[in-house]
Design a protein around this motif. Sequence first.
Motif, PDB file in Angstrom:
ATOM      1  N   GLY A   1       0.819  -1.205  -0.074  1.00 23.63           N
ATOM      2  CA  GLY A   1      -0.035  -0.027   0.005  1.00 23.63           C
ATOM      3  C   GLY A   1       1.045   1.252  -0.098  1.00 23.63           C
ATOM      4  O   GLY A   1       0.142   2.335   0.188  1.00 23.63           O
ATOM      5  N   ARG A   2       2.049   1.171  -0.357  1.00 27.68           N
ATOM      6  CA  ARG A   2       2.941   2.497  -0.305  1.00 27.68           C
ATOM      7  C   ARG A   2       3.324   2.683  -1.648  1.00 27.68           C
ATOM      8  O   ARG A   2       3.068   1.982  -2.590  1.00 27.68           O
ATOM      9  CB  ARG A   2       4.358   2.172   0.772  1.00 27.68           C
ATOM     10  N   GLN A   3       3.914   3.837  -1.713  1.00 23.98           N
ATOM     11  CA  GLN A   3       4.360   4.637  -3.257  1.00 23.98           C
ATOM     12  C   GLN A   3       5.964   4.834  -3.394  1.00 23.98           C
ATOM     13  O   GLN A   3       6.573   4.707  -2.342  1.00 23.98           O
ATOM     14  CB  GLN A   3       3.819   5.898  -3.220  1.00 23.98           C
ATOM     15  N   ALA A   4       6.407   4.803  -4.518  1.00 24.71           N
ATOM     16  CA  ALA A   4       7.813   5.098  -4.967  1.00 24.71           C
ATOM     17  C   ALA A   4       7.954   6.255  -5.983  1.00 24.71           C
ATOM     18  O   ALA A   4       7.159   6.497  -6.580  1.00 24.71           O
ATOM     19  CB  ALA A   4       8.121   3.849  -5.313  1.00 24.71           C
ATOM     20  N   TYR A   5       9.160   6.694  -6.088  1.00 22.89           N
ATOM     21  CA  TYR A   5       9.598   7.566  -6.855  1.00 22.89           C
ATOM     22  C   TYR A   5      10.737   6.951  -7.715  1.00 22.89           C
ATOM     23  O   TYR A   5      11.549   6.354  -6.964  1.00 22.89           O
ATOM     24  CB  TYR A   5      10.459   8.839  -6.059  1.00 22.89           C
TER      25      TYR A   5
ATOM     26  N   VAL B   1       3.755   4.675  -8.674  1.00 22.64           N
ATOM     27  CA  VAL B   1       4.953   5.217  -8.802  1.00 22.64           C
ATOM     28  C   VAL B   1       5.177   6.673  -9.655  1.00 22.64           C
ATOM     29  O   VAL B   1       4.334   6.611 -10.595  1.00 22.64           O
ATOM     30  CB  VAL B   1       5.865   4.239  -9.685  1.00 22.64           C
ATOM     31  N   LEU B   2       5.956   7.410  -9.244  1.00 23.57           N
ATOM     32  CA  LEU B   2       6.074   8.835  -9.941  1.00 23.57           C
ATOM     33  C   LEU B   2       7.596   8.986 -10.356  1.00 23.57           C
ATOM     34  O   LEU B   2       8.504   8.742  -9.721  1.00 23.57           O
ATOM     35  CB  LEU B   2       5.705  10.025  -8.902  1.00 23.57           C
TER      36      LEU B   2
ATOM     37  N   PRO C   1       3.728  11.519   2.820  1.00 21.27           N
ATOM     38  CA  PRO C   1       4.370  10.511   3.733  1.00 21.27           C
ATOM     39  C   PRO C   1       4.226   9.001   3.324  1.00 21.27           C
ATOM     40  O   PRO C   1       4.820   8.271   3.903  1.00 21.27           O
ATOM     41  CB  PRO C   1       3.303  10.832   5.000  1.00 21.27           C
ATOM     42  N   ASN C   2       3.335   8.524   2.497  1.00 21.79           N
ATOM     43  CA  ASN C   2       3.190   7.194   2.047  1.00 21.79           C
ATOM     44  C   ASN C   2       4.207   6.656   1.184  1.00 21.79           C
ATOM     45  O   ASN C   2       4.392   5.643   0.954  1.00 21.79           O
ATOM     46  CB  ASN C   2       1.782   6.975   1.568  1.00 21.79           C
ATOM     47  N   SER C   3       5.099   7.773   0.791  1.00 23.32           N
ATOM     48  CA  SER C   3       6.225   7.330  -0.226  1.00 23.32           C
ATOM     49  C   SER C   3       7.393   6.752   0.601  1.00 23.32           C
ATOM     50  O   SER C   3       7.911   7.303   1.420  1.00 23.32           O
ATOM     51  CB  SER C   3       6.549   8.467  -1.029  1.00 23.32           C
ATOM     52  N   THR C   4       7.787   5.608   0.271  1.00 22.82           N
ATOM     53  CA  THR C   4       9.025   4.748   1.189  1.00 22.82           C
ATOM     54  C   THR C   4      10.134   4.628   0.360  1.00 22.82           C
ATOM     55  O   THR C   4      11.111   4.337   0.955  1.00 22.82           O
ATOM     56  CB  THR C   4       8.395   3.893   1.884  1.00 22.82           C
ATOM     57  N   VAL C   5       9.943   4.620  -1.157  1.00 23.59           N
ATOM     58  CA  VAL C   5      11.192   4.244  -1.655  1.00 23.59           C
ATOM     59  C   VAL C   5      11.506   5.224  -2.775  1.00 23.59           C
ATOM     60  O   VAL C   5      10.513   5.522  -3.588  1.00 23.59           O
ATOM     61  CB  VAL C   5      10.981   2.566  -2.406  1.00 23.59           C
TER      62      VAL C   5
ATOM     63  N   GLY D   1      15.223  12.826   0.854  1.00 25.31           N
ATOM     64  CA  GLY D   1      14.561  13.531   1.905  1.00 25.31           C
ATOM     65  C   GLY D   1      13.212  13.469   1.585  1.00 25.31           C
ATOM     66  O   GLY D   1      12.157  13.760   2.531  1.00 25.31           O
ATOM     67  N   ARG D   2      12.853  12.967   0.338  1.00 27.27           N
ATOM     68  CA  ARG D   2      11.273  12.757   0.060  1.00 27.27           C
ATOM     69  C   ARG D   2      10.679  11.553   0.595  1.00 27.27           C
ATOM     70  O   ARG D   2       9.364  11.166   0.344  1.00 27.27           O
ATOM     71  CB  ARG D   2      11.155  12.563  -1.597  1.00 27.27           C
ATOM     72  N   VAL D   3      11.444  10.550   1.001  1.00 28.18           N
ATOM     73  CA  VAL D   3      10.851   9.123   1.612  1.00 28.18           C
ATOM     74  C   VAL D   3      11.331   9.235   2.994  1.00 28.18           C
ATOM     75  O   VAL D   3      12.075  10.084   3.429  1.00 28.18           O
ATOM     76  CB  VAL D   3      11.765   8.035   0.882  1.00 28.18           C
ATOM     77  N   GLY D   4      10.554   8.221   3.582  1.00 26.38           N
ATOM     78  CA  GLY D   4      10.706   8.373   5.042  1.00 26.38           C
ATOM     79  C   GLY D   4      10.333   9.396   5.835  1.00 26.38           C
ATOM     80  O   GLY D   4      10.585   9.776   7.087  1.00 26.38           O
ATOM     81  N   ARG D   5       9.095   9.943   5.112  1.00 27.38           N
ATOM     82  CA  ARG D   5       8.394  11.126   6.034  1.00 27.38           C
ATOM     83  C   ARG D   5       7.398  10.864   6.591  1.00 27.38           C
ATOM     84  O   ARG D   5       6.635  11.630   7.428  1.00 27.38           O
ATOM     85  CB  ARG D   5       8.009  12.297   4.585  1.00 27.38           C
TER      86      ARG D   5
END
Length: 410
Positions: free
Chosen positions: A175-179, A255-256, A269-273, A292-296
């Motif tokens: 359920g999480r997201q990525a860049y 994914v963005l 905050p839901n972006s983790t990777v 710094g965009r992940v782990g928020r």
Amino acid sequence: AALLAPTEVLAQQHHRSIVAMLGPLAEAGRLGGAEHATRVALLTGSQGAKARREGLLDAASGAAGIVVGTHALLQEHVQFADLGLVVIDEQHRFGVEQRDALREKATGGRPHVLVMTATPIPRTVAMTVYGDLDTSALTQLPAGRSPIATHVVPSANRAYWNRAWERIREEVAQGRQAYVVCPRIGDEEPASPEDVPEDEDDDGARRPPLAVLDVAPKLSEGPLHGLRVDVLHGRMHPDEKDAVMRRFAAGELDVLVATTVIEVGVDVPNSTVMVVMDADRFGVSQLHQLRGRVGRGRHAGLCLLVTDAVEESKARERLDAVASTLDGFELSRIDLEQRREGDVLGESQSGRRSSLRLLTLLRDEEIIKEARAEATTLVEADPELRDHPALAAELATLVDAERAEYLEKT
């Protein structure tokens, strides 16, 4: 007080945060506003004419005690009633002349200046050692943040390469997201980020940097097939960018694939990777800002730096250094070792050149600190150096009128 931010997204975020923190104290002239309340104005380039006029009037009249904005604050027609404090966020995104342009808008003397950055550029590190800036370090993670693990992924190793995309699929499955970040947009000449050192072992035969518009469809058709993938880059219309970011923040995208347009001011905050393609094409500051965009949020962050740089190369050393620490000051020292401190008495802040001949900033830091203390004591006792004519003459030779003016700006 004026708060300068490098992007509209970040300026709007600051404006919302300050208004929320102040509560009734931000509602001057409105029902429910507290005694001694003020207004918090917002000035950006894409505002409508009415909102812009109101912001300009509030700033010029002093009705707005706090004015938040982008580069729009630097324009000549922007005036302040009594500017006493200038705060510059993401200081590394602004040049010396830009920072000085805002400070010069103070009519009643020089305002206090606070510059903020997660990654002090080498010139700024040099200035802190020389004493022109006092530093305060916020060394703890902000409330609600989680630690970020960073790993270098050699693109030539197919097992590591495949595992990077597996990790994204695993996070999305939970359920999480990525860049996925690329150095360029596509369909244009490749451009190297400014803060990448020039002393790479580059024979001029390197392939062009990977581009968002090329990578996104390949991921959608390949390792990320079936996931909801979209793109974000600086050439998109502001409304289109805003729509994509809203969809991503709402969880409608998995994914963005983006350029460094997400470097600051993006808070999901839901972006983790995050996977950074051609990571060696970015500088230390950019990589640190990007991850710094992940782990928020409450889940730990993971940043994968994909590179074809060979081991023992300077590019690989730089990436290994980024992976080894989350300390912005430590990273700036690593950056300084590779790039030098720039001309601390002149305009060069990119670290290509140093005006020091007999000293090295990192090696001789203690000597410089002692010299600074001696100089401070001497100038306090004899500001005009009347009792030290030889020193005054040497100083006049070293710092001419142009350099003296520039030192004032910095």
